[in-house]
Design a protein around this motif. Structure first.
Motif, short mmCIF file in Angstrom:
data_model
loop_
_atom_site.label_atom_id
_atom_site.label_comp_id
_atom_site.label_asym_id
_atom_site.label_seq_id
_atom_site.Cartn_x
_atom_site.Cartn_y
_atom_site.Cartn_z
N ASP A 203 0.84 -1.22 0.00
CA ASP A 203 0.00 0.00 0.00
C ASP A 203 0.86 1.26 0.00
O ASP A 203 0.54 2.25 -0.66
N GLN B 105 -1.28 4.11 -1.57
CA GLN B 105 -2.64 3.85 -1.09
C GLN B 105 -2.70 3.65 0.43
O GLN B 105 -3.77 3.41 0.98
N TRP B 106 -1.56 3.76 1.08
CA TRP B 106 -1.53 3.49 2.52
C TRP B 106 -2.14 4.63 3.31
O TRP B 106 -1.93 5.81 3.02
N ARG C 136 2.29 1.84 -3.48
CA ARG C 136 1.26 2.27 -4.43
C ARG C 136 0.66 3.63 -4.08
O ARG C 136 -0.17 4.15 -4.81
#
Length: 338
Positions: free
Chosen positions: A49, A54-55, A52
């Protein structure tokens, strides 16, 4: 870069594995698991994540139980609502359920569905829906205002709602009104602190909601014009209620309280209990205080008022809503036909 450490108890026995993830540009993350495989899977998901973009930090969500979330909601959100008193009791039902012990991060729709099913064994579908509404709003506030990350989003949005089939058409029949008032007058003589007979008469004359009656203040009553101002209503719009001669007589019989409230420190729950006791003494079944609003609304039509006139008195915003609370007797309509 992830690293893993054994966690041991005081006797040196391994009780789990702690995973730590450190990556430049992100705060360090750590979590303890039962097995090393679980720790490795979690660390890999966190690293993926982060790579990407997205964390998001879930530490607060993971450390907060639903019970703690509801308690904060009760402190910060509920007091601002008109129906705060009723919402407190619904929140208490949530706090008394096992779901309140779960971490917010671990709650999915399967958990809220189980809560729904458990509650349906005890209370009506409409009550369960009110509780689900509170849960949904609590999750939304947590995500939007408190910055908590919900892994599955708002789980209530994916929870099937129970169907509500509790529309009522209960009206007073035969000598029920006479018996009810006799029982209520007897109750007043025993305990004058609850003027239940006068409350019943006033409700039948005004078609007002229980909460509106309880909140009445003397400064909102114009005696010369026989009009009562209701500044706060369920629909959010103020309205003026014309007072019949009987309604005026009831108000004139009330003592003036220091609080300025027409009925003094009247609580809706106490009113409902007093009404239920009067019904029991009168031998009347399946009648609620709110049914008096149905009865009064129907009587307004039977007196010849048109829908717009009735709506201005009752506060219903649409004809469809007004229809739900109106149940005319066929025999009375036949008399109007001649």
């Amino acid at each position: 870069m992830a690293s893993f450490f054994e966690r041991k108890d005081a006797d040196g026995n391994r009780i789990g594995w702690q995973a730590k993830v450190r990556k430049q540009g992100f705060p360090a993350q750590s979590k303890t698991f039962r097995t090393k495989a679980e720790a490795q899977a979690w660390a890999k998901a966190v690293e993926t994540d982060m790579e990407r973009g997205q964390w998001r930090d879930r530490s607060e969500t993971e450390a907060t139980t639903l019970g703690q979330l509801i308690e904060r909601y009760l402190r910060e959100i509920t007091p601002e609502k008109k129906g705060a008193a009723q919402e407190v009791s619904h929140c208490q039902a949530i706090l008394n359920h096992d779901i309140s012990k779960c971490s917010v991060a671990t709650i999915y729709s399967k958990d809220t569905s189980k809560y729904r099913d458990d509650r349906l064994r005890l209370v009506s579908p409409s009550t369960v829906n009110r509780e689900l509404n509170i849960l949904s709003h609590a999750f939304t506030v947590a995500a939007q205002d408190w910055g908590m990350v919900l892994p599955s989003g708002n789980p209530i949005l994916h929870t099937r709602r129970p169907k509500v089939q509790d529309r009522r058409d209960r009206r007073l029949h035969g000598d029920e009104e006479l018996r009810l008032l006799e029982a209520a007058e007897w109750a007043e003589q025993q305990d004058n602190s609850m003027p239940i007979a006068r409350l019943i008469r006033f409700a039948l004359e005004t078609a007002m909601r229980r909460g509106e009656i309880a909140a009445m203040r003397w400064e909102h009553i114009n005696s010369s014009k026989r009009v009562l101002m209701v500044p706060e209503t369920k629909t959010g719009e103020a309205r003026q209620v014309p007072l019949s001669s009987i309604a005026v007589q009831v108000l004139q019989s009330l003592p003036r309280h220091i609080s300025g409230k027409a009925w003094g420190p009247l609580h809706e729950a106490s009113l409902s209990r007093a009404f239920a006791r009067a019904c029991k003494r009168a031998g009347i079944e399946d009648l609620r205080f709110h049914d008096l609003r149905h009865e009064a609304t129907s009587r307004l039509f039977e007196k010849g008022l048109n829908p717009m006139q009735v709506a201005s008195i009752t506060g219903h915003k649409t004809l469809q809503m007004l229809k739900r609370y109106t149940h005319l007797r066929a025999e009375d309509l036949a008399k109007l036909l001649g």
